[in-house]
Motif scaffolding. Structure first.
Motif, short mmCIF file in Angstrom:
data_model
loop_
_atom_site.label_atom_id
_atom_site.label_comp_id
_atom_site.label_asym_id
_atom_site.label_seq_id
_atom_site.Cartn_x
_atom_site.Cartn_y
_atom_site.Cartn_z
N ARG B 18 41.84 88.76 35.02
CA ARG B 18 41.57 87.46 34.05
C ARG B 18 41.71 86.22 35.49
O ARG B 18 42.62 86.09 36.03
CB ARG B 18 42.53 86.98 33.23
CG ARG B 18 42.41 88.01 32.12
CD ARG B 18 43.08 87.27 30.81
NE ARG B 18 41.83 86.18 30.21
CZ ARG B 18 42.19 85.46 29.41
NH1 ARG B 18 43.25 85.14 28.89
NH2 ARG B 18 41.13 84.50 29.09
N LYS B 27 40.31 96.78 27.97
CA LYS B 27 38.91 96.09 27.33
C LYS B 27 39.18 95.60 25.94
O LYS B 27 38.99 94.65 25.68
CB LYS B 27 37.96 97.36 27.24
CG LYS B 27 36.62 97.07 26.92
CD LYS B 27 35.83 98.22 26.57
CE LYS B 27 35.43 98.87 27.92
NZ LYS B 27 34.39 100.13 27.67
N PHE B 30 40.99 92.30 26.00
CA PHE B 30 40.12 91.47 26.85
C PHE B 30 39.51 90.90 25.64
O PHE B 30 39.15 89.71 25.39
CB PHE B 30 39.33 91.94 27.79
CG PHE B 30 38.28 91.26 28.09
CD1 PHE B 30 38.51 89.61 28.60
CD2 PHE B 30 37.11 91.61 28.15
CE1 PHE B 30 37.61 89.05 28.93
CE2 PHE B 30 35.85 90.70 28.52
CZ PHE B 30 36.25 89.47 29.00
N PHE B 31 38.85 91.76 24.95
CA PHE B 31 37.98 91.25 23.68
C PHE B 31 38.78 90.28 22.86
O PHE B 31 38.44 89.15 22.38
CB PHE B 31 37.41 92.40 23.00
CG PHE B 31 36.44 93.18 23.44
CD1 PHE B 31 35.67 92.68 24.51
CD2 PHE B 31 36.04 94.53 23.22
CE1 PHE B 31 34.61 93.45 25.13
CE2 PHE B 31 35.35 95.34 23.52
CZ PHE B 31 34.39 94.70 24.77
N PHE B 34 39.86 86.74 24.64
CA PHE B 34 38.74 85.92 24.86
C PHE B 34 38.11 85.17 23.62
O PHE B 34 37.95 84.08 23.61
CB PHE B 34 37.57 86.82 25.43
CG PHE B 34 36.26 86.03 25.77
CD1 PHE B 34 36.13 85.21 26.78
CD2 PHE B 34 35.30 86.02 24.73
CE1 PHE B 34 34.88 84.67 27.19
CE2 PHE B 34 34.24 85.23 25.03
CZ PHE B 34 33.94 84.55 26.26
N GLU B 35 38.21 86.10 22.48
CA GLU B 35 37.78 85.56 21.20
C GLU B 35 38.82 84.79 20.67
O GLU B 35 38.58 83.59 20.11
CB GLU B 35 37.48 86.84 20.23
CG GLU B 35 36.10 87.61 20.65
CD GLU B 35 36.30 89.13 20.10
OE1 GLU B 35 37.29 89.21 19.19
OE2 GLU B 35 35.42 89.89 20.29
N VAL B 66 26.23 85.56 24.25
CA VAL B 66 27.63 85.87 24.10
C VAL B 66 28.17 84.89 22.78
O VAL B 66 28.92 85.14 22.06
CB VAL B 66 28.35 85.72 25.27
CG1 VAL B 66 30.05 85.88 25.06
CG2 VAL B 66 28.18 86.65 26.04
N VAL B 70 29.80 85.91 19.39
CA VAL B 70 31.58 85.37 19.12
C VAL B 70 31.45 84.32 18.17
O VAL B 70 32.43 84.40 17.31
CB VAL B 70 32.01 84.41 20.58
CG1 VAL B 70 33.43 83.95 20.14
CG2 VAL B 70 32.29 85.71 21.67
N GLU B 216 34.29 85.87 32.50
CA GLU B 216 34.60 86.54 31.57
C GLU B 216 33.18 86.61 30.30
O GLU B 216 33.56 87.62 29.71
CB GLU B 216 35.82 85.81 30.75
CG GLU B 216 37.12 85.98 31.77
CD GLU B 216 38.40 85.70 31.06
OE1 GLU B 216 38.41 85.44 29.90
OE2 GLU B 216 39.51 86.08 31.77
N ILE B 217 32.54 85.62 30.34
CA ILE B 217 31.59 85.49 29.75
C ILE B 217 30.46 86.71 29.96
O ILE B 217 30.17 87.62 29.19
CB ILE B 217 30.67 84.37 29.73
CG1 ILE B 217 31.48 83.07 29.01
CG2 ILE B 217 29.46 84.37 29.04
CD1 ILE B 217 30.98 81.84 29.01
N TYR B 220 32.21 90.03 29.38
CA TYR B 220 32.14 90.28 27.71
C TYR B 220 30.70 90.87 27.50
O TYR B 220 30.70 91.93 26.74
CB TYR B 220 32.59 89.09 27.09
CG TYR B 220 32.54 89.12 25.51
CD1 TYR B 220 33.74 89.23 24.98
CD2 TYR B 220 31.67 89.08 24.79
CE1 TYR B 220 34.04 89.30 23.61
CE2 TYR B 220 31.73 89.06 23.23
CZ TYR B 220 33.12 89.31 22.85
OH TYR B 220 33.06 89.54 21.47
N LYS B 224 30.42 94.76 26.00
CA LYS B 224 29.97 94.73 24.60
C LYS B 224 28.50 95.14 24.56
O LYS B 224 27.92 95.46 23.56
CB LYS B 224 30.02 93.40 23.83
CG LYS B 224 31.43 92.97 23.53
CD LYS B 224 31.73 93.26 22.14
CE LYS B 224 33.04 92.98 21.76
NZ LYS B 224 33.61 93.48 20.48
#
Lengths: 156, 356
Positions: B18, B27, B30-31, B34-35, B66, B70, B216-217, B220, B224
């Motif tokens: 990060r 993974k 991370f999801f 982030f969310e 994204v 999200v 990160e975007i 992501y 995904k």
């Protein structure tokens, strides 16, 4: 009817004295193949093709991926690339970056490489993991590795 | 190098370092982080209330794709009770926006959200292709920026939403802070870090990704496997921003916290009252009814220049004087349709003036 041209590679190898076999194995082991993918707009610099298979020598001259002596200049001045006794190292990710620039990149190298590494803003993944976890340019490539380059600099 | 395990769950293989924290995470974690960070940003800034109709400004690019994903996820997970829409602006750039709009149309199916596409052509009678053929590539970003801002508000009014969320991320905001400092634009410097801009009776704009790093975007979207479009605009991008961006990326490479640090610096500037006071009072454009700081809004001025074949008029003050010297705008001049606020805001502003 037997045609003389139907010998397979295996037959040729079988017909050779067994002492030669290790050499043929060496040849097999002397290159590795990696899968390279481009995304996020970076593919535009590589003939607009996202996926490539790349064969690389397993051992490469140490100086080739040295960030401070770009291969084109160093190779031309010192003839290192052709020299058999130049110091060698296992092929790594920085070698791949220079190799891609010299062999697959079609335009605007400055959008791919800067100061001996990928330009800031390009993300690199090694087998789906951030290359920052894998030693970045010093990561030693293995046969079958998947390397992904994604630009973050394009469009929102 | 041995595979590293996730610093959060101590179980799965880490796949990301990060940039904000240096943490190495897997993974799934991370999801989740982030969310959750976007959710926290939304809650702390109290961006929404139940029943809000919210349009996601969607370009088909990574950030807005994204964002749509999200927003949908969080709206369901935390039961925000929002009605979400996709709003896209078709600037009329062949080989660029037409392709990216195809991505938005797929997003509409994937995310099951209503989509409204509003084009410069229907609103202003000019596509960007036509504008560039008249003004060239040098100043066309001015036209595009002014026209897009107004088009988004008009699209929101058509959808009857009073809130637009955009995919601006931490990198974008840090870039803007740097640009405002380098230009000495202190009034904008004071505003550019706010997560939400809203006047008394204007459509709200907010940036739920204000603290989300571009890295990160993109990661992501990659993990995904989101469907997004990535091509540079064919009409030379904003060169000044390009320099700020390259500089910021160099800083980030040396010290990843640089981005959040610059945003923090931007927030920490206190703008003197007399600087704020030089901002003109808002009024409505006498020609199209849109919010404006002058008699004529910027879009109407630019459009008049285009229609009268003097497209540089609103780009420089000197050209504007020349345009005025040519006499008043002709009667049959093309005009932008009258702007009406969404019903909810009309009621709101009427109610407020009624009470006070």
């Amino acid at each position: 009817m037997l045609s003389p041209a139907t010998h397979t590679l295996a037959q040729i190898l079988d017909s050779r004295p067994s002492t030669i076999h290790p050499t043929s194995l060496d040849i097999v082991m002397s290159t590795i193949t990696v899968k390279v993918e481009f995304g996020g707009g970076l593919e535009l610099l590589f003939s607009n093709q996202r996926s490539h298979r790349v064969a690389l020598p397993a051992r490469v001259p140490v100086s080739y991926s040295n960030p401070f002596s770009p291969p084109s200049a160093a190779g031309a001045e010192q003839g290192i690339q052709n020299s058999e006794d130049a110091p060698k190292k296992p092929v790594d990710l920085s070698y791949l970056i220079f190799w891609l620039r010299d062999n697959l990149l079609k335009e605007r190298a400055e959008l791919f490489i800067e100061n001996g590494t990928v330009r800031p803003g390009i993300l690199v993944l090694v087998n789906d993991a951030d290359w920052e976890l894998e030693g970045e340019g010093e990561y030693q490539l293995k046969d079958g590795d998947e390397i992904v380059f994604i630009s973050t600099l394009h469009g929102g | 190098m041995p595979p590293r395990t996730c610093a959060l769950c101590n179980d799965a293989r880490a796949i990301l370092k990060r940039p904000k924290t240096g943490q190495q995470i897997c993974k799934e974690c991370f999801f989740y982080v982030f969310e959750t960070e976007v959710h926290n940003t939304i809650i702390e800034a109290r961006l929404f209330k139940r029943g809000d109709r919210v349009a996601i400004g969607a370009s088909g690019g990574k950030d807005s794709t994204v964002l749509a994903h999200v927003m949908k996820t969080l709206n369901e997970r935390y039961d925000y009770g929002l009605e979400l829409f996709l709003l896209s602006i078709d600037e009329g750039i062949t080989g660029y926006r037409d392709d990216s709009l195809e991505t938005v149309k797929r997003n509409q199916q994937q995310y099951d959200m209503p989509l409204k596409i509003l084009s410069y052509d229907e609103l202003y009678g000019w596509t960007m292709d036509a504008i560039v053929s008249q003004v060239g590539k040098k100043n066309n970003c001015t036209f595009c920026g002014v026209f897009r801002r107004q088009a988004l508000d008009r699209g929101a009014a058509i959808l009857n939403v009073d809130h637009i969320v955009t995919g601006h991320n931490a990198d974008d905001i840090a870039e803007t802070v740097l640009m405002n400092i380098m230009r000495g634009d202190i009034a904008r410097l004071g505003r550019c870090t706010s997560i939400c801009t809203q006047g008394e009776d204007t459509i709200k704009r907010s940036k739920p990704f204000k603290y989300a790093y571009e890295k990160e975007i993109v990661m992501y979207a990659y993990f995904k496997k989101l469907d997004y479009f990535s091509t540079e605009c064919i009409y030379s991008p904003d060169a000044y921003r390009g320099h700020a961006r390259a500089f910021l990326k160099d800083l980030e490479a040396a010290r990843p916290s640089a981005i959040i640090d610059i945003i923090h610096s931007g927030e920490a500037f206190e703008i003197k009252e007399d600087v704020k006071a030089t901002q003109k009072n808002q009024q409505t454009c006498k020609r199209c009814g849109y919010m404006s700081s002058n008699e004529l809004c910027k879009a109407c001025t630019l459009l008049e220049g285009l229609e009268r074949g003097m497209a540089h008029a609103a780009v420089t003050d000197r050209a504007r004087k020349k345009l005025d010297a040519e006499g008043p705008a002709p009667e049959n001049l093309r005009q932008i349709p009258l702007f009406r606020l969404p019903a909810s805001l009309q009621a709101h502003s009427n109610g407020e003036t009624g009470v006070r």
